[in-house]
Design a protein around this motif. Structure first.
Motif, PDB file in Angstrom:
ATOM      1  N   ASN A 141       0.973  -1.325   0.082  1.00 15.06           N
ATOM      2  CA  ASN A 141       0.026  -0.047  -0.156  1.00 15.06           C
ATOM      3  C   ASN A 141       0.703   1.396  -0.020  1.00 15.06           C
ATOM      4  O   ASN A 141       0.338   2.268   0.256  1.00 15.06           O
ATOM      5  CB  ASN A 141      -0.866   0.168   1.240  1.00 15.06           C
ATOM      6  CG  ASN A 141      -1.905  -1.179   1.047  1.00 15.06           C
ATOM      7  OD1 ASN A 141      -2.292  -1.717   0.040  1.00 15.06           O
ATOM      8  ND2 ASN A 141      -2.727  -1.361   2.283  1.00 15.06           N
ATOM      9  N   LEU A 142       2.129   1.230  -0.285  1.00 17.26           N
ATOM     10  CA  LEU A 142       2.990   2.516  -0.381  1.00 17.26           C
ATOM     11  C   LEU A 142       3.943   2.241  -1.618  1.00 17.26           C
ATOM     12  O   LEU A 142       4.947   2.644  -1.698  1.00 17.26           O
ATOM     13  CB  LEU A 142       3.831   2.279   0.867  1.00 17.26           C
ATOM     14  CG  LEU A 142       3.095   2.992   2.148  1.00 17.26           C
ATOM     15  CD1 LEU A 142       3.858   2.777   3.428  1.00 17.26           C
ATOM     16  CD2 LEU A 142       2.855   4.224   2.105  1.00 17.26           C
ATOM     17  N   ALA A 143       3.364   1.851  -2.795  1.00 12.27           N
ATOM     18  CA  ALA A 143       4.550   1.366  -3.718  1.00 12.27           C
ATOM     19  C   ALA A 143       4.987   2.825  -4.397  1.00 12.27           C
ATOM     20  O   ALA A 143       6.100   3.001  -4.796  1.00 12.27           O
ATOM     21  CB  ALA A 143       3.558   0.418  -4.998  1.00 12.27           C
ATOM     22  N   ASP A 144       3.922   3.847  -4.528  1.00 12.73           N
ATOM     23  CA  ASP A 144       4.262   5.142  -5.116  1.00 12.73           C
ATOM     24  C   ASP A 144       5.276   5.908  -4.055  1.00 12.73           C
ATOM     25  O   ASP A 144       6.200   6.344  -4.537  1.00 12.73           O
ATOM     26  CB  ASP A 144       3.024   5.891  -5.280  1.00 12.73           C
ATOM     27  CG  ASP A 144       2.169   5.972  -4.071  1.00 12.73           C
ATOM     28  OD1 ASP A 144       2.408   5.362  -3.248  1.00 12.73           O
ATOM     29  OD2 ASP A 144       1.501   6.913  -4.248  1.00 12.73           O
ATOM     30  N   TYR A 145       4.851   5.767  -3.005  1.00 12.07           N
ATOM     31  CA  TYR A 145       5.561   6.546  -1.953  1.00 12.07           C
ATOM     32  C   TYR A 145       7.146   5.825  -1.664  1.00 12.07           C
ATOM     33  O   TYR A 145       8.205   6.480  -1.582  1.00 12.07           O
ATOM     34  CB  TYR A 145       4.979   6.467  -0.341  1.00 12.07           C
ATOM     35  CG  TYR A 145       5.689   7.177   0.831  1.00 12.07           C
ATOM     36  CD1 TYR A 145       5.919   8.653   0.769  1.00 12.07           C
ATOM     37  CD2 TYR A 145       6.638   6.471   1.784  1.00 12.07           C
ATOM     38  CE1 TYR A 145       6.199   9.151   1.868  1.00 12.07           C
ATOM     39  CE2 TYR A 145       7.247   6.949   2.710  1.00 12.07           C
ATOM     40  CZ  TYR A 145       6.865   8.543   2.910  1.00 12.07           C
ATOM     41  OH  TYR A 145       7.735   8.965   3.978  1.00 12.07           O
TER      42      TYR A 145
END
Length: 361
Positions: A228-232
């Motif tokens: 749930n934090l791939a972009d970050y």
């Protein structure tokens, strides 16, 4: 009857970081270690006694480790630059809240010249942090706005010499749930903004003899990745790589550039890669283990950053303790890595996060 939600146990403050800090300042400190053989001699322990020999060897080992650490730091980062607060101007991106706000408060209370670049306006309390603290409305993900803010800062406060790249946002969604707009905004704020501000403020630093300081606030998640934090995490991984490249380019300028880049050797770089911070950016996220992975208070991290900037040194800051050793996870067998990730609860930490709460900071 269960305790009220606000009631907590004293054991919550007992963490592996606390234990490590106590050991570092006692048994692993050269002064304390040297007292052990001295105490034995005060008791008339013979020099040939095994206890005295072991205590002396331990004291020498601890002292040697501290000396080698100091030598390693000097070789890695060179001499410190002289930080004169009468000539320093600090620029903090995302300084209206979270870690950036804390840093602005610290330097503002010292009377330093501080420029806060943020899309959010600082409230009345924030504007009272110090006479030299000013807020500039700026979307640091927009190169044009950064250049415009640079001109205003130079006119009001002088040439910036310390750049704290701190602005960040969190979407906290699964990869397939991210919209193109959210992905693009993530990379603009979390990654591209660093390129915009460095391109804007670095040229003046390398032209001054005393250089300057650039602080890159990344995250340990840039080395780990997380559900749930791939972009970050992708953006933070980019920052870690960018920091290494920036250091290499500055070293190259210092040895082969023309005389007008005289300050390249004195431009210090600091990489900050903490674990979970107690800021609104990760509202609702619960640490899997208070003992092994405690939440880092922004005040504690700010203190480390301020200390390193004041010393005029380059370096890396990783908190809590596990963040300093997490890179070694990559050398373990993949199966063991999976087991450790499962036990740590890393990939389930975002379950309590509420999308929309991770605003720019």
């Amino acid at each position: 009857m269960p305790p009220a939600p606000y009631e907590t146990s004293w054991t919550q403050h007992l963490t592996i970081d606390t234990i490590a800090l106590v050991l570092h300042r006692t048994l692993f400190h050269p002064f304390i270690a040297s007292l052990i053989p001295l105490s034995l001699r005060a008791q008339a322990t013979p020099y040939s006694h095994p206890a005295f020999i072991l205590a002396s060897a331990y004291a020498c080992l601890v002292a040697a480790c501290h000396v080698l650490a100091a030598v390693n730091r000097r070789v890695a980062y060179g001499r410190p630059r002289c930080v004169d607060w009468e000539d320093e101007v600090v620029v903090i991106t995302g300084g209206a809240g979270g870690l950036g706000r804390t840093l602005a408060q610290v330097w503002g209370m010292r009377g330093a010249s501080v420029a806060v670049l943020d899309v959010r306006e600082m409230d009345g309390e924030g504007m009272e942090m110090g006479m030299g603290v000013r807020w500039y409305a700026c979307d640091v993900g927009d190169a044009g706005q950064v250049e415009e803010a640079k001109g205003r800062v130079e006119k009001d406060l002088g040439t910036p010499t310390i750049l704290i790249n701190n602005a960040g946002i969190v979407n906290g969604k699964p990869m397939l749930a991210l919209s193109p707009t959210e992905i693009e905004r993530n990379f603009r704020i979390n990654l591209l903004s660093h390129f915009h501000t460095i391109r804007a403020f670095l040229p003046a630093m390398i032209r001054r003899k005393n250089g300057g300081t650039i602080v890159t606030v990344a995250s340990i998640l840039g080395r780990l990745g997380a559900a749930n934090l791939a972009d970050y995490t992708a953006a933070k991984a980019g920052l870690i790589a960018m920091h290494a490249s920036l250091r290499a380019e500055l070293e190259h300028l210092a040895t082969s550039a023309p005389i007008e880049y005289i300050g390249a050797a004195n431009v210090k770089t600091v990489l900050v890669a903490p674990g979970q911070l107690s800021t609104p950016l990760f509202a609702g996220v619960r640490t899997p283990s208070r003992f092994l992975g405690p939440v880092v208070e922004s005040v504690e991290l700010a203190r480390e950053i301020v200390e390193l900037v004041d010393e005029g040194m380059s370096g890396e800051i990783s908190m809590p303790l596990y963040a300093r050793w997490v890179q070694w996870l990559g050398v373990l067998p993949v199966g063991l890595q999976r087991v450790i990730r499962g036990l740590s609860g890393l990939d389930g930490a975002m379950r309590g996060f509420k999308p929309g709460e991770g605003k720019q900071s």
